[in-house]
Design a protein around this motif. Sequence first.
Motif, PDB file in Angstrom:
ATOM      1  N   THR A 111      11.077   7.396  13.890  1.00 55.24           N
ATOM      2  CA  THR A 111       9.979   8.338  14.123  1.00 55.24           C
ATOM      3  C   THR A 111       8.664   7.807  13.570  1.00 55.24           C
ATOM      4  OG1 THR A 111      11.547  10.184  14.020  1.00 55.24           O
ATOM      5  CG2 THR A 111       9.211  10.704  13.770  1.00 55.24           C
ATOM      6  N   LEU A 112       8.694   7.321  12.309  1.00 53.21           N
ATOM      7  CA  LEU A 112       7.475   6.775  11.705  1.00 53.21           C
ATOM      8  C   LEU A 112       6.968   5.567  12.495  1.00 53.21           C
ATOM      9  CD1 LEU A 112       8.353   6.960   7.898  1.00 53.21           C
ATOM     10  CD2 LEU A 112       6.731   8.403   9.138  1.00 53.21           C
ATOM     11  N   ALA A 113       7.892   4.702  12.909  1.00 56.17           N
ATOM     12  CA  ALA A 113       7.490   3.478  13.610  1.00 56.17           C
ATOM     13  C   ALA A 113       6.813   3.800  14.940  1.00 56.17           C
ATOM     14  CB  ALA A 113       8.712   2.593  13.839  1.00 56.17           C
ATOM     15  N   ILE A 114       7.377   4.738  15.695  1.00 55.72           N
ATOM     16  CA  ILE A 114       6.813   5.062  17.008  1.00 55.72           C
ATOM     17  C   ILE A 114       5.439   5.716  16.860  1.00 55.72           C
ATOM     18  CG2 ILE A 114       7.093   6.517  19.042  1.00 55.72           C
ATOM     19  CD1 ILE A 114      10.079   6.084  18.840  1.00 55.72           C
ATOM     20  N   ILE A 115       5.353   6.712  15.993  1.00 56.76           N
ATOM     21  CA  ILE A 115       4.091   7.452  15.862  1.00 56.76           C
ATOM     22  C   ILE A 115       2.985   6.560  15.307  1.00 56.76           C
ATOM     23  CG2 ILE A 115       2.950   9.368  14.690  1.00 56.76           C
ATOM     24  CD1 ILE A 115       5.615  10.867  14.769  1.00 56.76           C
ATOM     25  N   ILE A 116       3.251   5.921  14.159  1.00 55.43           N
ATOM     26  CA  ILE A 116       2.205   5.120  13.508  1.00 55.43           C
ATOM     27  C   ILE A 116       1.911   3.865  14.319  1.00 55.43           C
ATOM     28  CG2 ILE A 116       1.592   3.862  11.404  1.00 55.43           C
ATOM     29  CD1 ILE A 116       3.313   5.803   9.840  1.00 55.43           C
ATOM     30  N   GLY A 117       2.953   3.213  14.841  1.00 59.96           N
ATOM     31  CA  GLY A 117       2.743   1.990  15.617  1.00 59.96           C
ATOM     32  C   GLY A 117       1.945   2.228  16.886  1.00 59.96           C
ATOM     33  N   THR A 118       2.230   3.333  17.576  1.00 62.75           N
ATOM     34  CA  THR A 118       1.504   3.630  18.817  1.00 62.75           C
ATOM     35  C   THR A 118       0.039   3.957  18.537  1.00 62.75           C
ATOM     36  OG1 THR A 118       3.539   4.497  19.816  1.00 62.75           O
ATOM     37  CG2 THR A 118       1.456   5.094  20.856  1.00 62.75           C
ATOM     38  N   MET A 194       6.352  -2.161  17.064  1.00 59.79           N
ATOM     39  CA  MET A 194       5.880  -1.157  18.014  1.00 59.79           C
ATOM     40  C   MET A 194       4.413  -1.372  18.328  1.00 59.79           C
ATOM     41  SD  MET A 194       6.922   1.378  19.795  1.00 59.79           S
ATOM     42  CE  MET A 194       6.097   2.520  20.897  1.00 59.79           C
ATOM     43  N   ARG A 195       3.614  -1.665  17.336  1.00 61.31           N
ATOM     44  CA  ARG A 195       2.184  -1.909  17.544  1.00 61.31           C
ATOM     45  C   ARG A 195       1.968  -3.104  18.466  1.00 61.31           C
ATOM     46  NH1 ARG A 195      -1.463  -5.479  15.645  1.00 61.31           N
ATOM     47  NH2 ARG A 195      -3.657  -4.810  15.448  1.00 61.31           N
ATOM     48  N   SER A 196       2.637  -4.219  18.161  1.00 60.22           N
ATOM     49  CA  SER A 196       2.464  -5.432  18.968  1.00 60.22           C
ATOM     50  C   SER A 196       2.944  -5.230  20.401  1.00 60.22           C
ATOM     51  CB  SER A 196       3.226  -6.598  18.324  1.00 60.22           C
ATOM     52  OG  SER A 196       2.753  -6.850  17.015  1.00 60.22           O
ATOM     53  N   SER A 197       4.089  -4.559  20.552  1.00 65.61           N
ATOM     54  CA  SER A 197       4.637  -4.330  21.884  1.00 65.61           C
ATOM     55  C   SER A 197       3.735  -3.404  22.694  1.00 65.61           C
ATOM     56  CB  SER A 197       6.039  -3.738  21.773  1.00 65.61           C
ATOM     57  OG  SER A 197       6.608  -3.524  23.039  1.00 65.61           O
ATOM     58  N   THR A 198       3.171  -2.392  22.048  1.00 67.90           N
ATOM     59  CA  THR A 198       2.278  -1.459  22.748  1.00 67.90           C
ATOM     60  C   THR A 198       0.994  -2.153  23.188  1.00 67.90           C
ATOM     61  OG1 THR A 198       3.169   0.388  21.445  1.00 67.90           O
ATOM     62  CG2 THR A 198       1.064   0.740  22.564  1.00 67.90           C
ATOM     63  N   ILE A 199       0.432  -2.982  22.310  1.00 62.15           N
ATOM     64  CA  ILE A 199      -0.781  -3.729  22.667  1.00 62.15           C
ATOM     65  C   ILE A 199      -0.507  -4.641  23.861  1.00 62.15           C
ATOM     66  CG2 ILE A 199      -2.387  -5.513  21.877  1.00 62.15           C
ATOM     67  CD1 ILE A 199      -2.221  -4.289  19.095  1.00 62.15           C
ATOM     68  N   ASP A 200       0.649  -5.308  23.837  1.00 60.19           N
ATOM     69  CA  ASP A 200       1.008  -6.191  24.954  1.00 60.19           C
ATOM     70  C   ASP A 200       1.190  -5.398  26.254  1.00 60.19           C
ATOM     71  OD1 ASP A 200       1.968  -8.884  25.940  1.00 60.19           O
ATOM     72  OD2 ASP A 200       3.761  -7.693  26.328  1.00 60.19           O
ATOM     73  N   THR A 201       1.812  -4.227  26.159  1.00 62.80           N
ATOM     74  CA  THR A 201       2.027  -3.405  27.350  1.00 62.80           C
ATOM     75  C   THR A 201       0.712  -2.874  27.905  1.00 62.80           C
ATOM     76  OG1 THR A 201       4.185  -2.746  26.462  1.00 62.80           O
ATOM     77  CG2 THR A 201       3.300  -1.438  28.270  1.00 62.80           C
ATOM     78  N   LEU A 202      -0.201  -2.506  27.018  1.00 59.06           N
ATOM     79  CA  LEU A 202      -1.495  -1.971  27.463  1.00 59.06           C
ATOM     80  C   LEU A 202      -2.288  -2.996  28.275  1.00 59.06           C
ATOM     81  CD1 LEU A 202      -2.610  -0.062  24.228  1.00 59.06           C
ATOM     82  CD2 LEU A 202      -2.105   0.962  26.460  1.00 59.06           C
ATOM     83  N   ASN A 203      -2.019  -4.280  28.062  1.00 58.33           N
ATOM     84  CA  ASN A 203      -2.743  -5.336  28.767  1.00 58.33           C
ATOM     85  C   ASN A 203      -2.087  -5.742  30.081  1.00 58.33           C
ATOM     86  OD1 ASN A 203      -4.761  -5.585  26.775  1.00 58.33           O
ATOM     87  ND2 ASN A 203      -3.441  -6.905  25.522  1.00 58.33           N
ATOM     88  N   LEU A 226       4.634   3.772  26.478  1.00 57.91           N
ATOM     89  CA  LEU A 226       5.582   3.992  25.384  1.00 57.91           C
ATOM     90  C   LEU A 226       6.999   3.601  25.779  1.00 57.91           C
ATOM     91  CD1 LEU A 226       5.901   5.069  22.515  1.00 57.91           C
ATOM     92  CD2 LEU A 226       6.289   7.343  23.479  1.00 57.91           C
ATOM     93  N   ARG A 227       7.413   3.977  26.941  1.00 57.83           N
ATOM     94  CA  ARG A 227       8.787   3.686  27.381  1.00 57.83           C
ATOM     95  C   ARG A 227       9.060   2.189  27.427  1.00 57.83           C
ATOM     96  NH1 ARG A 227      11.366   5.641  33.174  1.00 57.83           N
ATOM     97  NH2 ARG A 227      13.360   4.529  32.984  1.00 57.83           N
ATOM     98  N   ASN A 228       8.097   1.416  27.883  1.00 61.65           N
ATOM     99  CA  ASN A 228       8.306  -0.029  28.004  1.00 61.65           C
ATOM    100  C   ASN A 228       8.026  -0.784  26.715  1.00 61.65           C
ATOM    101  OD1 ASN A 228       8.745  -0.807  31.079  1.00 61.65           O
ATOM    102  ND2 ASN A 228       7.312   0.898  31.008  1.00 61.65           N
ATOM    103  N   SER A 229       7.582  -0.084  25.688  1.00 70.80           N
ATOM    104  CA  SER A 229       7.297  -0.737  24.408  1.00 70.80           C
ATOM    105  C   SER A 229       8.401  -0.521  23.378  1.00 70.80           C
ATOM    106  CB  SER A 229       5.974  -0.206  23.839  1.00 70.80           C
ATOM    107  OG  SER A 229       4.903  -0.404  24.737  1.00 70.80           O
ATOM    108  N   LEU A 230       9.414   0.255  23.729  1.00 73.42           N
ATOM    109  CA  LEU A 230      10.420   0.657  22.751  1.00 73.42           C
ATOM    110  C   LEU A 230      11.517  -0.376  22.519  1.00 73.42           C
ATOM    111  CD1 LEU A 230      10.969   4.433  23.566  1.00 73.42           C
ATOM    112  CD2 LEU A 230       9.967   3.463  21.506  1.00 73.42           C
TER     113      LEU A 230
END
Length: 308
Positions: A111-118, A194-203, A226-230
């Motif tokens: 929970t912490l990883a998803i919320i804070i990382g995103t 989660m942060r790195s994966s989300t940044i990569d997905t956003l691009n 979010l789904r593709n960054s998990l």
Amino acid sequence: MLGYILKRLLQVVPVFFGATLLIYFLVFAMPGDPILALFGDRTPNPAIVQALREQYHLNDPFIVQYWYYITGVFQGNLGMTYSGRPVTEVLAETLPVTGRLAVMAIAIEFTLAIIIGTIAALRKGKLFDNTSLVVALIALSIPIFVLCFIAQYFFALQLGWFSPTVGADNGWGGLWLPALVLGFSLFAVSMRLMRSSTIDTLNQEWVRTAYGKGLPRRRVIPVHVLRNSLIPVITNSATNFGVLLVGATVTEGIFNVPGVGNTLYQAAVRGEGPTVVSFVTVFVILYVLVNLVIDLLYGLLDPRIRYA
């Protein structure tokens, strides 16, 4: 899909024999006499010592001892502890406690990883992102036993929010404090993933296409990004779950949690080969099955993943 599942289940066979053989050898090679250790400072009767050594096949060569153990496993007998209790009975008492602790800790970490990382990814380079990095570094740098003592002092003794130790109160409610400590100690890596994966997905181009089609951000972020960054976070959490199942020995010891960690440590100190190897055997199987479930979950999160 069925062929993939069968292939993964067949991989359990060499892992099972390799792990049990290696652990049994390590316990066998430990110095000292486990039977004499049972008597402590007392001088035992040599006849009793000899009878116990014969009962547990300790006079036999290593490979013979392992053969007795492995044949017993296939007959549903995990052996006896040197105190005379069946290993299955000890496992039935301790595994649910550690299982509850592991589930709670992973839920907190996830929970912490998803919320804070995103949020950190969406605010890349801003105050929240930099603050989360500092918090992650603190969580990684502080030893787990220090976190345990800090949590006990402030949250249990000073504020009175939790009980400082668990003991017999090892239900879901009594495990919150050690679970929070474990979850906080584990979340840093998952959060950065989660942060790195989300940044990569956003691009990715398909995210820009979704925005170009007029989809609102409240739909693009949770459904597409979010789904593709998990996936990397789930992989790391599955690994952490396996580690916690084997036993968070230090945390269980400080909070007096009657779980697997304490029992496994005491069995290793006493040189109880059947106990140690039986626990490891069960956890090897559980670990492989958990990872199989995680692998299958990948296909639900990302339909592009296919299993041959």
